[in-house]
Write an enzyme that holds these catalytic residues in place. Structure first.
Site, PDB file in Angstrom:
ATOM      1  N   GLY A 168      17.194   4.034   1.804  1.00  0.00           N
ATOM      2  CA  GLY A 168      18.493   4.785   1.122  1.00  0.00           C
ATOM      3  C   GLY A 168      18.088   5.063  -0.401  1.00  0.00           C
ATOM      4  N   ASP A 328      -1.190  16.762  -4.993  1.00  0.00           N
ATOM      5  CA  ASP A 328      -1.711  15.667  -3.767  1.00  0.00           C
ATOM      6  C   ASP A 328      -3.310  16.363  -3.278  1.00  0.00           C
ATOM      7  OD1 ASP A 328      -1.425  13.551  -1.864  1.00  0.00           O
ATOM      8  OD2 ASP A 328      -1.335  15.089  -0.291  1.00  0.00           O
ATOM      9  N   GLU A 357      -4.916  14.669  -8.025  1.00  0.00           N
ATOM     10  CA  GLU A 357      -5.485  13.602  -7.389  1.00  0.00           C
ATOM     11  C   GLU A 357      -6.948  13.823  -7.053  1.00  0.00           C
ATOM     12  OE1 GLU A 357      -4.757  10.796  -3.203  1.00  0.00           O
ATOM     13  OE2 GLU A 357      -3.844  12.955  -3.263  1.00  0.00           O
ATOM     14  N   HIS A 431       0.639   4.468  -4.680  1.00  0.00           N
ATOM     15  CA  HIS A 431       1.383   4.211  -3.353  1.00  0.00           C
ATOM     16  C   HIS A 431       0.193   4.176  -2.372  1.00  0.00           C
ATOM     17  CE1 HIS A 431       0.638   8.515  -4.097  1.00  0.00           C
ATOM     18  NE2 HIS A 431       0.726   8.736  -2.746  1.00  0.00           N
ATOM     19  N   ARG A 487       4.697  -0.229  -0.733  1.00  0.00           N
ATOM     20  CA  ARG A 487       5.928   0.448  -0.881  1.00  0.00           C
ATOM     21  C   ARG A 487       7.220  -0.265  -0.562  1.00  0.00           C
ATOM     22  NH1 ARG A 487       3.431   6.053   2.344  1.00  0.00           N
ATOM     23  NH2 ARG A 487       1.301   5.838   1.044  1.00  0.00           N
TER      24      ARG A 487
END
Length: 596
Positions: A168, A328, A357, A431, A487
Site C-alpha cells: 500500500g 530499463d 540501465e 532493486h 524490496r
C-alpha cells in the site's frame, strides 16, 4: 621497447575521451638499441579500415627515440589505436590497442546531476499515506496490512511467483516524506515504475498513461512533482519500453481491459507492436517470460505512442512535472528509439535527463552483436554505475586491492566523455541487487565491522564525480538479499541510528564543499588495501583516502604557502601523525578539504 601511457598527458593530450574535431597530440618513446626508421599511429573507427599516420621523430639525450603524432577525428564513434615502429631492415614492433571515445561536439548533460544526491524509491514499499485509499481493482491481488512483513516469494500451486501482494505504499506517502528528503540533502527522486500494472514491481506495464490506482492518481503525481520542486527536488521516472505486461490494454491476454489487445485480434491497433511466432499463444517475450511480451520499439505506431505524438507517453509525464527518465534494459532499446527519446526529452527541457540501465562499461558495450552508441551525445546523459558498485564490493569484501579499484575508476575516467563521467549515477545497490549492508554483514566478523566498511564505501561514492544514489532504506542500514528481500518496507523506527547519523553528517559535510561538482577527479596513490584520490580545482582541492585492510597507512597532505586545511571528515580511527599527515587505521577513512 615502445613506451606509451594513454593516461599520461605527456603521451596523450587532451586526456581521455574528446569531442569531434579536437586535435590530439600523441607521443611514444622507443628504447630498442637500434634506430627506428619510421613510426605510425594506426587508427580505426571500431572495425573499419585502419588509418596510418606517420610520426615525426627525434633522438633524446639518452639515445632513446621519440615520435610525435597529431590526429583530428571529425566523426563521432568508438576508435581503437596502436603504434607501429619499423627499423631499417623492415622489422616491426607494435603496442597493444587503446580505446578512445570521440563524442558529439557541444554534448552537454544536466548540471543538476553533477553534485546532487539521488534517492531511489520502490513505491509499494516506501511510505503509505492514509489520506489515499485505493479503489477496488479488478484483478487478483492481496492488500497487506502488515507493513514490514515478508513479501510473498514462494511459487503458487501452478509454480508461478505472482508478485501480487501489495503493502500500500503510495504517492501521497512519498509527498509526506519530502521534508525528510530535504533534511537529508536529497535533490533527485528516482521512482521505480508507477504506471498501472498487474504486479507489485510494475515492470509489466498495463497502461503507460495512467498512474497505478494502488499508488494514486495523476493529480497526486502532479502534486508530488510540484511540492518536490518547491523544495529543490527533481523527479526521475522509470521508463520500461522494451516490453509491456501481457495483462495490459495493449496485449490484453487476460481480457480485463475493454480495448481489443494484440493477443485478442490481429486487427488490434496494437498488433504491430508485438512479434507472434504462432498466433496468439507463441510470441517473443523478454527473457522468455510470457507475462512480459517484447515490443518492436521501432514500429512507427509504438514510436508515435511513446515518443512522437504531442501527447506521447514521454511528453505527457514531462508536462506533469517529471525531469527525465531512467531507461530499463537500455541494452535492448534500439539506437533509433534512444535517439528520438532523448531528442524529445531535450525539446521539453534542455536540462531533462536520460539515464540508462547498463551494467558494464557503457562506452564500449556490445549487445546482440551490435556496438552501442550510448555515450556519443545522441542517446544517454548518464548510466547506472554498476562497474563502480562491483569494484567497491570487491575492494571491501574480497580482494581489498586499492590499485585494482583505482584501475577500474581510471578506466571509466578515460573511456567516458567528461559530460557523462561527471553525471554518473553512482550506486551501491538497487532493486535488482542484494543490499550493500547485507553483503557486508555476511562477509564481516560482526555488525561493527560491516558498518565501518559501509562508511568507507560511502566516502568513495559521495566524493567521486557524479551523483550518489541512495537505495531507499540504505541510510538506515536496511538489509535484504535478492528480490524480493531487497524490496521490503521502509521503516526508520527499526533502522540503525548510527548509520543514519553517518549519512547525515557526511551529506552535511559534502554540502559545505560548495564547488564540489567543479573539482576535477585525479588519481592519487594506492597500494595494498589503501585507496585514495583527489578532487582538484584552481584554488581548492580534496583528498579522499580509505583503508580497508588491517595495517595503518599514512596520508600526507602537504600544504603550499597559500593553502590551509579548511575542513575534514573522518570515519573510524584517524589521527594526526604530524601537522601535515594523518594516520589511517583499519577500516577507516578521511576526506580532507584544502583551500586558500
Amino acid at each position: 621497447m615502445i613506451y606509451f601511457d594513454s593516461k599520461n598527458r605527456n603521451d596523450k593530450k587532451p586526456f581521455g575521451a574528446v569531442s569531434q574535431n579536437t586535435e590530439l597530440f600523441l607521443h611514444i618513446k622507443v628504447t630498442e638499441g637500434r634506430l627506428m626508421q619510421s613510426a605510425f599511429l594506426v587508427v580505426a573507427k571500431d572495425k573499419e579500415e585502419e588509418l596510418f599516420i606517420q610520426g615525426t621523430g627525434e633522438t633524446g639525450d639518452s639515445g632513446d627515440e621519440h615520435f610525435y603524432f597529431t590526429w583530428r577525428p571529425d566523426e563521432i564513434g568508438l576508435y581503437f589505436y596502436y603504434f607501429l615502429v619499423r627499423d631499417g631492415d623492415g622489422n616491426t614492433e607494435q603496442t597493444d590497442r587503446f580505446q578512445i571515445t570521440i563524442y558529439k561536439r557541444n554534448f552537454e548533460t544536466p548540471a543538476w546531476l553533477k553534485g546532487g544526491i539521488m534517492y531511489q524509491i520502490f513505491p509499494d514499499r516506501f511510505a503509505r499515506s492514509l489520506s489515499y485509499l485505493p479503489p477496488i481493482i479488478n484483478k487478483e491481488y492481496v492488500l497487506r496490512e502488515d507493513w514490514g512483513g515478508m513479501p510473498y516469494y514462494l511459487p503458487d500451486e501452478q509454480g508461478i511467483v505472482r508478485n501480487h501482494d501489495f503493502f500500500g505504499g503510495n504517492l501521497c506517502g512519498i509527498t509526506e516524506k519530502l521534508d525528510y528528503f530535504l533534511q537529508l540533502g536529497v535533490t533527485v527522486l528516482y521512482l521505480n515504475p508507477i504506471f498501472e500494472a498487474y504486479s507489485n514491481h510494475r515492470y509489466d506495464t498495463a497502461d503507460y498513461k495512467k498512474i497505478d490506482p494502488m499508488l494514486g492518481t495523476e493529480e497526486d503525481f502532479v502534486n508530488l512533482c510540484r511540492e518536490a520542486e518547491s523544495r529543490g527536488i527533481r523527479m526521475i521516472l522509470d521508463g520500461v519500453f522494451n516490453h509491456t505486461g501481457s495483462d495490459s490494454i495493449y496485449f490484453n491476454k487476460s481480457g480485463r481491459y475493454p480495448e481489443v489487445g494484440a493477443y485478442q485480434s490481429k486487427d488490434s491497433k496494437y498488433s504491430s507492436w508485438y512479434t507472434f511466432l504462432e498466433y496468439p499463444e507463441v510470441y517473443e517475450a523478454w527473457w522468455g517470460i510470457d507475462t512480459l511480451p517484447s515490443v518492436r520499439e521501432t514500429d512507427p505506431s509504438f514510436l508515435d505512442y511513446i515518443i512522437r505524438d504531442e501527447n506521447s507517453v514521454i511528453n505527457h509525464w514531462l508536462h506533469c512535472g517529471a525531469s527525465g527518465y531512467r531507461l530499463d534494459v537500455a541494452d535492448e532499446l534500439p539506437d533509433l528509439f534512444l535517439e528520438e527519446l532523448r531528442t524529445t526529452v531535450k525539446i521539453n527541457d534542455r536540462e531533462g535527463a536520460v539515464i540508462g540501465e547498463v551494467w558494464e562499461d557503457a562506452s564500449n558495450k556490445i549487445s546482440y552483436g551490435q556496438r552501442r552508441k550510448y555515450l556519443l551525445g545522441d542517446q544517454l546523459d548518464s548510466v547506472m554505475n554498476y562497474p563502480l558498485k562491483d569494484a567497491l564490493i570487491d575492494y571491501l569484501i574480497y580482494e581489498k586491492n586499492g590499485l585494482k579499484l583505482e584501475s577500474l575508476i581510471d578506466n571509466l575516467w578515460e573511456n567516458y566523455p567528461k559530460p557523462v563521467f561527471t553525471a554518473l549515477m553512482n550506486i551501491l545497490g538497487t532493486h535488482d541487487t542484494p543490499r550493500i549492508r547485507t553483503l557486508l554483514t555476511e562477509s564481516c566478523a560482526d555488525e561493527f565491522e560491516a558498518r565501518q566498511r559501509l562508511f568507507l564505501a560511502l566516502l568513495i561514492q559521495f566524493f567521486l564525480p557524479g551523483i550518489p544514489c541512495i537505495y531507499y532504506g540504505d541510510e538506515w542500514g536496511m538489509q535484504g538479499g535478492r528480490d524480493p528481500f531487497n524490496r521490503q518496507c521502509f521503516n526508520e523506527k527499526t533502522g540503525d541510528q548510527e548509520t543514519f547519523r553517518f549519512y547525515k553528517r557526511l551529506i552535511a559535510f559534502r554540502k559545505r564543499i560548495s564547488g564540489l561538482r567543479e573539482l576535477e577527479y585525479q588519481p592519487r596513490y594506492s597500494e595494498g588495501s589503501f585507496y585514495s584520490f583527489y578532487r582538484m580545482g584552481e584554488r581548492e582541492r580534496m583528498v579522499i583516502a580509505v583503508n580497508s585492510g588491517s595495517e595503518d597507512h599514512i596520508l600526507d597532505f602537504t600544504l603550499t604557502n597559500q593553502e590551509r586545511l579548511k575542513d575534514f571528515f573522518i570515519s573510524g580511527s584517524v589521527s594526526f601523525e604530524t601537522d601535515h599527515s594523518f594516520r589511517i587505521k583499519a577500516n577507516s577513512g578521511i576526506a580532507v578539504y584544502i583551500g586558500s
